[in-house]
Design an enzyme around this catalytic site. Sequence first.
Site, PDB file in Angstrom:
ATOM      1  N   ASP A 423       0.866  -1.178   0.000  1.00  0.00           N
ATOM      2  CA  ASP A 423       0.000   0.000   0.000  1.00  0.00           C
ATOM      3  C   ASP A 423       0.907   1.233   0.000  1.00  0.00           C
ATOM      4  O   ASP A 423       1.588   1.516   0.990  1.00  0.00           O
ATOM      5  CB  ASP A 423      -0.876  -0.046   1.265  1.00  0.00           C
ATOM      6  N   HIS A 424       0.886   1.943  -1.098  1.00  0.00           N
ATOM      7  CA  HIS A 424       1.830   3.055  -1.262  1.00  0.00           C
ATOM      8  C   HIS A 424       1.497   4.239  -0.356  1.00  0.00           C
ATOM      9  O   HIS A 424       2.297   5.162  -0.211  1.00  0.00           O
ATOM     10  CB  HIS A 424       1.849   3.497  -2.727  1.00  0.00           C
TER      11      HIS A 424
END
Length: 451
Positions: A423-424
């Site tokens: 999850d950036h």
Amino acid sequence: MPIKAIPLPDIGNFKDLPVIEVLVAAGDTVEAEQSLITLESDKATMEIPAPFAGTIQKVLLKVGDTVNVGDLMVEMTTTSAAATPAPKAPDTAPAAKAPEVAAAASAPAPSPAATSMPTPAPVTPATAAPVTLATAAPMTAPINAPTLGASVHASPSVRAFARSLGVDVSKLGGTGPKNRIQKSDVTAFVKQALSAPQSSAPAATGGSIPPLPNIDFSQFGAIETVPLSRIQKRSGKHLSTCWLNIPHVTQFDETDITDLEAFRQSLKARADKAGVKLTPLVFILKAVARALADFPRFNAALDAHGENLILKKYIHIGVAVDTPNGLVVPVVRDVDQKGIFTLATELGALSVRARDGKLTPEDMSGGCFSISSLGGIGGTQFTPIVNGPEVAILGVSRSQMRPVWDGNGFIPRLMLPLALSYDHRVIDGAEGARFVTALSRSLSDLRELIV
Ligand code: CAO
């Protein structure tokens, strides 16, 4: 309480403007600056505000009338002391806010024809206009620009109404004169949207995602319709939610597991004796647990508002299991505290229960990170979907013997492809690369796990 007739104040150099909306009715109480009517010029629509707070006694205009400066709009009583004009206002009115009020006080008694009748003296000079446009769009700017497209015709009040409901007026068709968008067009649009079938995308993010086309495939050839299993429907929904909510990045790597494989083979007899299946996945579980301990942001979840990171102090790892009914992800608990034989036993038991459809909700809850291994099947790489609210997942593909340059020549090494999706919002690229590199180092040399 004296009744005052309110004339159209000076709104600039306009003539015979059509009334497109009457926003008040007899008996309404209005605030100062509340819009009374909407006018439309070639370039803009504008709302004309009440000069003071009070009660509307009579509306002197109707939609379709044309008006000019000084024409009477409404009769109203005032409750505001500030609105009481100076007695001699008409003749001596200063060029400021007062003139409109003064004009009201001195305006002649309205008649039905008042809309087309220029009011005598008490017209505010052109320079005194600002108050009249306090709630209206600037006359010089087309009301639709810049975002809505020049063809959209809607009054500010209709736009405000649409905005309050989250409706983009540029998506509406207008049923009013010259295709003007009416309040009723907005409500009709909302009604239709509410009664339309929901797309399969999740509501939180998918409201505006267009559904895929519904095609009758039988027109192209024979077909068979097979219902999805309960697990497929549930996991499909969850995967869509994760895919749509989480900005994914996938970091790839290849790690040399030649020594790991030799060690695994050396343990095979013991494993067989213990009745466990010691696959590469068990070692990967152990190495991931170590990486999670070293990189705590990977062992975390965003809170519901996306403003805090909840760091977990336990290491439970979910393992994707392929079953005849679909994908399930049972969780192996406290991986960091268990040896590989225990892990192999637990993983084996979970896989059997998964394939027999006997997993409990507890078996599938509490995961911190997931591993999806397709190594037993094949393939060189794939991009796994983060199993939210977890923030990362490791995809493992099938190891292959490859020629690897060791500085002097090519030597055969067993290389394992890894794909880390994360999850950036939580993990940046450098951290993702560091995690994979550390994991790779442990798998290449298991002694790293005890350092
Ligand atoms: N490279 C090479 N061989 C591998 C390997 C890899 N990365 N991973 C496993 N293997 C080998 C194993 O060693 C085993 O061989 P042997 O029997 O000769 O020892 C064989 O492949 C089969 O292993 P397995 O798949 O039964 O066992 P596992 O521990 O690797 O995996 C489980 C267990 C439950 C994860 C697996 O059976 C499974 O269901 N995988 C599918 C997961 C999945 O569908 N993921 C996709 C999710 S996204 O849609």
